[in-house]
Design an enzyme around this catalytic site. Structure first.
Site, PDB file in Angstrom:
ATOM      1  N   LYS A 204       0.818  -1.221   0.000  1.00 30.32           N
ATOM      2  CA  LYS A 204       0.000   0.000   0.000  1.00 30.32           C
ATOM      3  C   LYS A 204       0.850   1.269   0.000  1.00 30.32           C
ATOM      4  CE  LYS A 204      -4.468  -1.595   1.378  1.00 30.32           C
ATOM      5  NZ  LYS A 204      -5.551  -1.637   2.349  1.00 30.32           N
ATOM      6  N   ARG A 238      -4.312  -9.999   4.415  1.00 32.84           N
ATOM      7  CA  ARG A 238      -4.681  -9.972   2.986  1.00 32.84           C
ATOM      8  C   ARG A 238      -3.466  -9.499   2.193  1.00 32.84           C
ATOM      9  NH1 ARG A 238      -6.758  -6.233  -0.643  1.00 32.84           N
ATOM     10  NH2 ARG A 238      -8.364  -7.050  -2.052  1.00 32.84           N
TER      11      ARG A 238
HETATM   12  C1  9MG Z   1     -10.425  -4.729  -1.085  1.00 29.24           C
HETATM   13  N1  9MG Z   1      -9.423  -4.231  -0.148  1.00 29.24           N
HETATM   14  C2  9MG Z   1      -8.372  -3.423  -0.431  1.00 29.24           C
HETATM   15  N2  9MG Z   1      -7.694  -3.151   0.690  1.00 29.24           N
HETATM   16  C3  9MG Z   1      -8.333  -3.798   1.696  1.00 29.24           C
HETATM   17  C4  9MG Z   1      -8.134  -3.893   3.070  1.00 29.24           C
HETATM   18  O1  9MG Z   1      -7.157  -3.239   3.674  1.00 29.24           O
HETATM   19  N3  9MG Z   1      -8.984  -4.650   3.788  1.00 29.24           N
HETATM   20  C5  9MG Z   1     -10.021  -5.290   3.192  1.00 29.24           C
HETATM   21  N4  9MG Z   1     -10.844  -6.012   3.976  1.00 29.24           N
HETATM   22  N5  9MG Z   1     -10.270  -5.235   1.889  1.00 29.24           N
HETATM   23  C6  9MG Z   1      -9.432  -4.491   1.162  1.00 29.24           C
END
Ligand code: 9MG
Length: 281
Positions: A204, A238
């Site tokens: 990010k 994730r």
């Molecule tokens: C779809 N998406 C993109 N970034 C995310 C994040 O930090 N958390 C979740 N739950 N979905 C995300």
């Protein structure tokens, strides 16, 4: 949780997996790397992204879910804010909903209740078009925690079982670098609310701000953030880079729990007994 974006415009992998076959191949690759869950999304949530109609989102994600379902029984999470997409994705074989707007769009809460699957409720200040313009909090950690706990209570009142709920502070969604670092540093405050916590930190822009690196050079930083989240009690991470993240987690497992290496080969190269603690357990 491995990320599979079937979008033209996601910040890191946008456009790469638009064709069903390319998306299927990448999904199978993430599974082979050791993902416990695949998160499939057809709408980019990067700052400034525009919203496709539900029809276009359905066209992007449903064929991929169907094809993956034929090839694997891995849990599939549908990354969407749209009620119709939630419904169709679960009918096609998804078994989790990941909603960055915490079921805030019309019909989303009812669709999630009807689907009866686990739901990730994420915090976002504003919307993807405007969220990074001027994010503002008095105390970001307690405000995000209070919002998520309140939203969880509303979801339970509407019929979602407590054990179906997962909370996510929403790194980068209406937060500046200081907000993101505070949320991660004090992630245990959210963990203490008693719900499993999911985090998304992979590649990010906070890493761009912190290190001055482009998305393709953010893997080491992403791994450090994943470790920080795991140490503070995150249960689902994730990520784009499943293999690298699991190498780090398996190594930490072995250090933290010597029984984690039992059954490994004489050189300790085998992966058969090290648990995936921190990803899905
Ligand atoms: C779809 N998406 C993109 N970034 C995310 C994040 O930090 N958390 C979740 N739950 N979905 C995300």
């Amino acid at each position: 949780m491995g990320i599979l974006n079937v979008t033209p415009d996601s910040f890191w992998d946008g456009g790469r997996y638009r064709q069903v076959d390319a998306a299927l191949a990448h999904g199978l690759q993430l599974i082979a790397e050791g993902a416990d869950i695949l998160d499939i999304g057809g709408e980019s949530t990067r700052p400034g992204a525009s919203t496709p109609g539900a029809g276009e989102e359905l066209d992007r994600v449903i064929p991929v879910i169907e094809k993956l379902r034929q090839r694997s029984d891995i849990p599939i999470s549908i990354d969407t804010c749209d009620a119709e997409v939630m419904q169709a994705a679960v009918a096609a074989g998804a078994s989790m909903i990941n909603d960055v707007s915490a079921l805030g769009r019309p019909g989303a809460l009812a669709a999630a209740v009807a689907a009866g699957v686990p739901v990730c409720l994420m915090h976002m200040q504003g919307d993807p078009q405007s969220m990074q313009r001027q994010p503002s909090y008095i105390d970001v950690v307690t405000e995000v925690r209070d919002f998520l706990v309140q939203r969880a209570a509303e979801c339970m009142a509407a019929g979602l079982p407590r054990d179906c709920l997962i909370l996510d502070p929403g790194f980068g969604f209406g937060k500046n670098l200081e907000h993101n670092l505070s949320l991660l540093r004090d992630l245990d405050v959210l963990v203490a609310a008693g719900f499993p916590v999911l985090v998304g930190l992979s590649r990010k822009s906070m890493l761009g701000k912190l290190l001055g690196r482009a998305a393709e050079d953010r893997l080491p930083g992403s791994l450090a953030l994943a470790v920080a989240a795991r140490q503070r009690g995150a249960r689902i991470v994730r990520v784009h880079d499943v293999a690298a993240t699991l190498d780090v987690f398996r190594t930490l497992d072995a250090v933290e729990d010597p029984r984690g290496t039992a059954g490994a080969g004489p050189e300790g190269h085998e992966q058969n007994s090290v648990s995936r603690t921190g990803v899905s357990e």
